[in-house]
Scaffold this motif. Structure first.
Motif, short mmCIF file in Angstrom:
data_model
loop_
_atom_site.label_atom_id
_atom_site.label_comp_id
_atom_site.label_asym_id
_atom_site.label_seq_id
_atom_site.Cartn_x
_atom_site.Cartn_y
_atom_site.Cartn_z
N ALA A 85 -95.95 21.07 -30.72
CA ALA A 85 -96.49 20.76 -31.86
C ALA A 85 -97.90 21.41 -32.03
O ALA A 85 -99.00 20.52 -32.29
N GLY A 86 -98.07 22.46 -32.06
CA GLY A 86 -99.28 23.29 -32.14
C GLY A 86 -99.68 23.25 -33.64
O GLY A 86 -98.89 23.24 -34.62
N VAL A 87 -101.16 23.03 -33.79
CA VAL A 87 -101.49 22.86 -35.33
C VAL A 87 -102.33 24.40 -35.53
O VAL A 87 -103.33 24.52 -34.81
N ALA A 88 -102.36 24.99 -36.70
CA ALA A 88 -103.05 26.05 -37.11
C ALA A 88 -103.44 25.89 -38.53
O ALA A 88 -102.81 25.19 -39.13
N LYS A 89 -104.54 26.63 -38.96
CA LYS A 89 -104.92 26.61 -40.27
C LYS A 89 -104.44 28.17 -40.74
O LYS A 89 -104.72 29.35 -40.35
N VAL A 90 -103.55 28.05 -41.81
CA VAL A 90 -103.33 29.37 -42.33
C VAL A 90 -103.46 29.69 -44.03
O VAL A 90 -103.89 28.63 -44.54
N THR A 91 -103.67 30.90 -44.56
CA THR A 91 -103.83 30.96 -45.88
C THR A 91 -102.44 31.28 -46.35
O THR A 91 -101.55 32.10 -46.14
N GLU A 160 -102.91 23.44 -43.33
CA GLU A 160 -102.74 23.41 -42.14
C GLU A 160 -100.96 23.35 -41.91
O GLU A 160 -100.38 22.63 -42.56
N VAL A 161 -100.77 23.79 -40.51
CA VAL A 161 -99.13 24.05 -40.48
C VAL A 161 -99.09 23.53 -39.08
O VAL A 161 -99.93 23.70 -38.21
N THR A 162 -97.66 22.91 -38.59
CA THR A 162 -97.36 22.44 -37.37
C THR A 162 -96.22 23.43 -36.87
O THR A 162 -95.35 23.35 -37.76
#
Length: 245
Positions: A85-91, A160-162
């Motif tokens: 369940a990692g969270v990251a910021k993407v364009t 944000e994506v998970t």
């Protein structure tokens, strides 16, 4: 059991020795086992005759190339576990096309944007505040039409994506894994499958080097190599066993 023929690759099972979890059960394209030792001739006597061969430093290394990609390969090389369940910021981006002076409809929920209160988008290189419409919806179509008029515009925005996450951490390195390879053997006389052959290595450490090459029209087939270790108190590094069917 007579003479056998082997012409298949192997299925590879990899187990994390720290957690006991089977992290991969891979369909390999290549399953390679290589051995090396240091050899030195001992010579003496008249004519400096070869009397003996000194053999030390036995090493075994494994290489496997998988037909299927899996994030576990990257996790092994980095010495980390996969965060489910990692969270990251993407364009992200969207191309808004104008048809008859009207933009195609496109909206994005505020919750998907990074810093929803005062979120911004980049349009044609200009960063612009995002107006929030009724119901918590940001209408990028209306925004673009207001700023640029009826033209085709590529809109970029942060969200944000998970998902499954693998951290690349300079302070972490690969741990130990058990590697098992299994292939099948055919009877030379009958051409029938006659046995399973297992190559067992109870302690290995995967190489930390990795190469992720993504090429148009080519399938990504991850390749990883392992150094076989000696378990503490044992001189045995691995085992090969043929099991009749």
């Amino acid at each position: 059991m007579g003479k056998i023929v082997i012409h298949d690759t192997a299925d590879v099972t990899i187990t994390d020795l720290n957690t006991g979890k089977v992290v991969l059960n891979a369909e390999a394209q290549l399953a390679q086992i290589t051995g090396a030792i240091s050899e030195e001739d001992l010579k003496g006597g008249i004519g400096n005759r070869k009397l003996y061969k000194i053999r030390t430093d036995k090493e075994v290394n494994l290489t496997m190339r998988s037909a299927i990609a899996d994030v576990e390969y990257w996790a092994m090389t980095q010495g980390v576990a996969v965060d489910q369940a990692g969270v990251a910021k993407v364009t992200d981006s969207v191309l808004l096309k104008a048809v008859d002076n009207t933009f195609t409809t496109y909206t994005i929920a505020v919750a998907d944007l990074v810093e929803a209160d005062g979120a911004k988008v980049t349009i044609d290189g200009v960063q612009t505040a995002v107006p929030i419409a009724t119901g918590g919806i940001i209408d990028l179509t209306a925004l673009v039409a207001t700023l640029t008029g009826a033209t085709d515009v590529q809109v970029f925005f942060q969200k944000e994506v998970t998902g499954k996450s693998v951290k690349i951490d300079s302070n972490k390195f690969a741990g130990k894994y058990k590697v098992e390879m299994r292939t099948i053997a055919y009877d030379l006389d009958t051409a029938q499958v006659t046995s399973d052959i297992y190559f067992l290595f109870p302690e290995t450490i995967p190489a930390g080097e990795f190469d992720i090459s993504l090429e148009n029209g080519s399938v990504y087939t991850p390749e990883i190599s392992f150094s076989v270790m000696n378990p503490i108190g044992s001189s045995e590094m691995g085992e090969i066993i043929e099991v009749a069917r």
